[in-house]
Design a protein around this motif. Sequence first.
Motif, PDB file in Angstrom:
ATOM      1  N   ASP A 180       0.717  -1.093  -0.022  1.00 45.21           N
ATOM      2  CA  ASP A 180      -0.104  -0.023  -0.038  1.00 45.21           C
ATOM      3  C   ASP A 180       0.760   1.167  -0.079  1.00 45.21           C
ATOM      4  O   ASP A 180       1.684   1.307   0.909  1.00 45.21           O
ATOM      5  CB  ASP A 180      -0.987  -0.049   1.302  1.00 45.21           C
ATOM      6  N   LEU A 181       0.408   2.061  -1.069  1.00 48.87           N
ATOM      7  CA  LEU A 181       1.558   3.301  -1.087  1.00 48.87           C
ATOM      8  C   LEU A 181       0.695   4.574  -0.876  1.00 48.87           C
ATOM      9  O   LEU A 181       1.406   5.553  -1.105  1.00 48.87           O
ATOM     10  CB  LEU A 181       2.081   3.234  -2.738  1.00 48.87           C
ATOM     11  N   THR A 182      -0.522   4.483  -0.238  1.00 49.32           N
ATOM     12  CA  THR A 182      -1.307   5.456   0.266  1.00 49.32           C
ATOM     13  C   THR A 182      -1.156   5.921   1.631  1.00 49.32           C
ATOM     14  O   THR A 182      -1.734   6.756   1.996  1.00 49.32           O
ATOM     15  CB  THR A 182      -2.956   5.092   0.012  1.00 49.32           C
ATOM     16  N   THR A 183      -0.091   5.084   2.249  1.00 49.13           N
ATOM     17  CA  THR A 183       0.003   5.444   3.724  1.00 49.13           C
ATOM     18  C   THR A 183       1.344   5.912   3.786  1.00 49.13           C
ATOM     19  O   THR A 183       2.147   6.192   3.003  1.00 49.13           O
ATOM     20  CB  THR A 183       0.220   4.140   4.557  1.00 49.13           C
ATOM     21  N   PRO A 184       1.797   6.998   5.034  1.00 51.46           N
ATOM     22  CA  PRO A 184       2.934   7.592   5.064  1.00 51.46           C
ATOM     23  C   PRO A 184       4.177   6.936   4.884  1.00 51.46           C
ATOM     24  O   PRO A 184       5.018   7.194   4.319  1.00 51.46           O
ATOM     25  CB  PRO A 184       2.888   8.220   6.587  1.00 51.46           C
TER      26      PRO A 184
END
Length: 316
Positions: A180-184
């Motif tokens: 997941d690349l939508t998290t910090p």
Amino acid sequence: MTGRIVKPDAAGIAEAVELLRAESVVAFPTETVYGLGADAFSARAIGEVYRLKNRPSWNPLIVHVADVSAARQLAASWPGAADRLAAAFWPGPLTMVVRRAAHLTRVGADNDTIAVRIPAHDVALRLLAAVGLPLAAPSANRSESISPTTAEHVLRSLPDVPLVLDGGPSSWGIESTVLDLTTPVPTLLRPGALGLRALRDVTGTIAVRDAETADGAARPSPGMSRRHYAPRATLQLVPDVRSIEIPEKTGILTYEGAELPDAEVLSADPREYAADLYAALHRLDDSGVETILVQAPPPTEDWLAIRDRLSRAAAG
């Protein structure tokens, strides 16, 4: 059984393209497992995937594309980490979750994300190039059951799939890693064929989720259900299969160094073990056993994806 297995030659690819453009489904090989492909933009085709698999509506699909440009067109934003990961691992067994383009209201998860990858299989890439569509493609099997690594596995689980392109056994034999690349900090949603060590060399720190997602809850990735990848027989993980009494109608799955007579013995190398895991479970299921005892894999990071699959297969 109404489906057909065909060679992935020009005629086979053309027939598959015709079916996909008519909003039907086609099973095709990837380097991980066989996928059940459908036009990702077609509600009718996606509905057929869920119907055939008996898949819960809350379990999202991964979208397969032919190149990075096609992946970027599905995204609202494309972080720098996605470019670095794509350069390092695509085509390959890595799925990236990014923010979904606003106009794609029917594609992706129930939130605003989409999971995408480029498969590293000649047949899959030729099909994607020929059809000119992004293909949503979960594993081509009934929901919760063992994933297929051959064309024959597909039709045994889903006999009504109209067409299966036969690309031989899947080389990795286990599903893609989902990040997941939508998290910090990039977050591992599903361990898979691509190991964390290789990913960290590109991204630096990777967060690992410390809680399960409840069945029925929205999620950005498949492979997060409590029970998944399960044979018909009851699967039990045991610390040492050599130290217990084996009941009748029981199959045994172990690896080199913990052999037993009449057991399925896989490699002690985690990559080679993963490549054979589902095929071995299919063989044990087909033998008619009622229980499958599995030697628990080592507790190291290299075996993380295998432990994940086996623990979900053993869930009641």
